[in-house]
Design an enzyme around this catalytic site. Structure first.
Site, short mmCIF file in Angstrom:
data_model
loop_
_atom_site.label_atom_id
_atom_site.label_comp_id
_atom_site.label_asym_id
_atom_site.label_seq_id
_atom_site.Cartn_x
_atom_site.Cartn_y
_atom_site.Cartn_z
N ASP A 31 -7.06 4.43 -4.41
CA ASP A 31 -7.71 4.26 -3.10
C ASP A 31 -8.34 5.62 -2.81
O ASP A 31 -8.59 6.40 -3.75
CB ASP A 31 -6.69 3.84 -2.03
N LYS A 78 0.87 -1.18 0.00
CA LYS A 78 0.00 0.00 0.00
C LYS A 78 0.91 1.22 0.00
O LYS A 78 2.07 1.14 0.40
CB LYS A 78 -0.88 0.01 1.25
P1 NDP Z 1 -12.93 7.83 -2.49
O1 NDP Z 1 -11.90 8.85 -2.25
O2 NDP Z 1 -13.47 7.65 -3.86
O3 NDP Z 1 -14.19 8.07 -1.52
C1 NDP Z 1 -14.04 8.11 -0.15
C2 NDP Z 1 -15.38 8.53 0.44
O4 NDP Z 1 -15.31 8.38 1.86
C3 NDP Z 1 -15.74 9.97 0.17
O5 NDP Z 1 -17.13 10.11 0.08
C4 NDP Z 1 -15.21 10.66 1.43
O6 NDP Z 1 -15.84 11.89 1.73
C5 NDP Z 1 -15.54 9.65 2.49
N1 NDP Z 1 -14.62 9.81 3.62
C6 NDP Z 1 -13.26 9.81 3.60
N2 NDP Z 1 -12.78 10.03 4.84
C7 NDP Z 1 -13.85 10.16 5.63
C8 NDP Z 1 -14.01 10.39 7.01
N3 NDP Z 1 -12.96 10.55 7.81
N4 NDP Z 1 -15.28 10.44 7.48
C9 NDP Z 1 -16.34 10.28 6.66
N5 NDP Z 1 -16.24 10.06 5.34
C10 NDP Z 1 -15.02 10.01 4.85
O7 NDP Z 1 -12.32 6.45 -1.92
P2 NDP Z 1 -12.77 4.96 -2.25
O8 NDP Z 1 -14.24 4.91 -2.43
O9 NDP Z 1 -11.89 4.44 -3.29
O10 NDP Z 1 -12.37 4.20 -0.89
C11 NDP Z 1 -13.28 4.09 0.22
C12 NDP Z 1 -12.81 2.97 1.13
O11 NDP Z 1 -12.77 1.73 0.39
C13 NDP Z 1 -11.42 3.12 1.72
O12 NDP Z 1 -11.37 2.52 2.99
C14 NDP Z 1 -10.54 2.29 0.77
O13 NDP Z 1 -9.35 1.86 1.39
C15 NDP Z 1 -11.49 1.13 0.50
N6 NDP Z 1 -11.20 0.36 -0.70
C16 NDP Z 1 -11.15 0.96 -1.93
C17 NDP Z 1 -10.90 0.21 -3.06
C18 NDP Z 1 -10.98 0.80 -4.43
O14 NDP Z 1 -10.92 0.02 -5.40
N7 NDP Z 1 -11.12 2.10 -4.58
C19 NDP Z 1 -10.59 -1.23 -2.97
C20 NDP Z 1 -10.78 -1.79 -1.64
C21 NDP Z 1 -11.03 -0.99 -0.57
P3 NDP Z 1 -15.07 13.30 1.44
O15 NDP Z 1 -15.18 13.49 -0.04
O16 NDP Z 1 -15.83 14.29 2.25
O17 NDP Z 1 -13.66 13.10 1.91
#
Ligand code: NDP
Length: 448
Positions: A169, A129
């Protein structure tokens, strides 16, 4: 708190001592170790060969300076990380996260989880990562591009299709992968498609990669429902987040006949009893990089909650898809009270240890991220396959492959949980099945 097997206490203490101040990493290690008691009892060779101690120590950790110039001409400074955790099963594979909260402990927790998740997919990929404390929010395209170029100017020397293959991510989507790939190609003078995944469809990307993590989570839940002769039909679902994982989880829930009644961002959440309007959400989030408050302003019948927990919204199924430790003990109690029967992690480690305990005690079915969100990395491995054979598959074919992979991960979790005395426990199933595959490869490769 579930107890650690006596033989594993010293391993955990060593991890805490060698990695001070890295709370998320300690939490991720402990959660895996808690499942391994029956495994070390059955396989003393793992202890004799120090497999678990070696697994907890990354093979390589890279930390570097990332200077870049903002639109006002000011020099900005960030820190970059890549933790190459384990390559027993294949080249290092795992995403990059750009978020101000990123530090070594977050990258290590994510890299550690990634080892077992990747093993569970059954594909030839190791675990890693990376990321940076850079915050893309509010930055222009030019600023994001200059940051990505500076980040890759150091990182490129550690990458390669047979060495280390990053993906996206939090904060790293198609735009960032494009800038990163462009800089890698420029520095190396090689069009090495297999060096990054999550690429655009016209330049080496795979169909379904964008949708894969969210879709895969829903496929996994579909299997959980099927195991009790149920389906998504008519179920109320709450999804936290509104990023890549959340959006495509919502899309697939709706396709399967469920209704997502709330989703969120880090400022607040929207409740939409009629079901989230996905076209509007995509237009706001992907098109304008807007907020949930913009969604509510344009969607009659929905309401916005700025303070409070999304887990107070009653639902049958909860899919935490935002970030680590976003669902705590009090949230889990709210879910139990409202009659929620399934919690599946689209995000990595979104559920705190206390919340997991509350859910287990109430017999809520709980799917950990390493199983439920493995569809993203699995489809990245499919992207690597297509790059290696210079092929590109159709959406339907790729989605069918993803559904198959999620089905077999589900099956592997249940069979393994059964074999190790915890029938129906997806946490034990995922941790043990992932661990055994990596541990056996490490035994075979000797002391490296
Ligand atoms: P994105 O950046 O596309 O989206 C993240 C989302 O989570 C946004 O809506 C963001 O809101 C919100 N968020 C982030 N931090 C916080 C917080 N502290 N409190 C509340 N909401 C929060 O990321 P992904 O969708 O790609 O990833 C989301 C999760 O999934 C992570 O844990 C990642 O590690 C996991 N994941 C992702 C994969 C992928 O293929 N993308 C694969 C496997 C796991 P805001 O815009 O306000 O920050």
């Amino acid at each position: 708190m579930p107890v650690l097997d006596e033989t594993l206490i010293s391993v955990f203490e060593e991890v805490v001592r060698r990695n001070p101040g890295e709370a998320e990493f300690h939490q991720a290690v402990r959660e895996v170790l808690e499942s391994l008691g029956p495994v070390v009892a059955k396989h003393p060779e793992y202890a004799d060969e120090a497999i678990i101690r070696r697994l907890c120590e990354p093979e390589r950790q890279i930390i570097f300076r990332v200077p870049w110039t903002d639109d006002a001409g000011q020099v900005q400074l960030n820190r970059g990380f890549r933790v190459e955790f384990n390559s027993a099963l294949g080249p290092y594979k795992g995403g990059l996260r750009f978020h101000p909260s990123v530090y070594l402990g977050i990258v290590k927790f994510l890299g550690f989880e990634q080892i077992f998740k990747n093993a569970l997919t059954g594909m030839p990929i190791g675990g890693a990562k990376g990321g940076s404390d850079f915050d893309p929010k509010g930055r222009s395209n030019g600023e994001v591009m200059r940051f990505c170029q500076s980040f890759m100017t150091e990182l490129y020397r550690h990458l390669g299709e047979y060495t280390d293959v990053p993906a996206g991510d939090i904060g790293v989507g198609g735009r960032e992968i494009g800038y990163l790939f462009g800089q890698y190609k420029r520095i190396t003078n090689r069009y090495e498609s297999g060096v990054l995944t999550g690429k655009g469809l016209s330049w080496g990307g795979s169909q379904v990669r964008t949708e894969a993590t969210g879709y895969g989570t829903v496929f996994f839940v579909d299997e959980m429902l099927r195991a009790t002769a149920e389906s998504f039909d008519g179920k109320r679902v709450v999804v936290s987040g509104s990023g890549n994982v959340a959006i495509y989880a919502i899309e697939k829930v709706h396709q399967r006949g469920g209704r997502v009644v709330a989703c969120s961002d880090s400022d607040g959440y929207a409740v939409d009893p009629e079901g989230i309007d996905l076209d509007l959400l995509k237009e706001i989030k992907n098109g304008r990089r807007g907020r949930m408050s913009d969604y509510v302003a344009q969607r009659p019948g929905s309401r916005y909650v700025a303070d409070g927990s999304i887990w107070e919204v009653p639902c049958d199924i909860a899919l935490p898809c935002a970030t680590q430790n976003e669902l705590n003990g009090a949230d889990a109690r709210s879910l139990v009270r409202s009659g929620c029967r399934i919690v599946a992690e689209g995000a990595n480690m979104p559920t705190t240890p206390e919340a997991i305990r509350v859910l287990r005690d109430a017999e809520v079915s709980f799917a950990p991220g390493k199983a439920a969100n493995a569809g993203g990395v699995a489809t990245s491995a499919l992207e690597m396959q297509q790059n290696a054979s210079r092929d590109s598959w159709t959406f339907e074919h790729t989605e069918a492959r993803l559904a198959d992979i999620m089905r077999s991960i589900h099956e592997r979790c249940l069979t393994t949980a059964d074999a190790y005395g915890s029938p129906g426990d997806y946490v034990v199933g995922a941790n043990v099945a992932g661990f055994i595959r990596v541990a056996d490869a490490m035994l075979a490769l000797g002391h490296v």
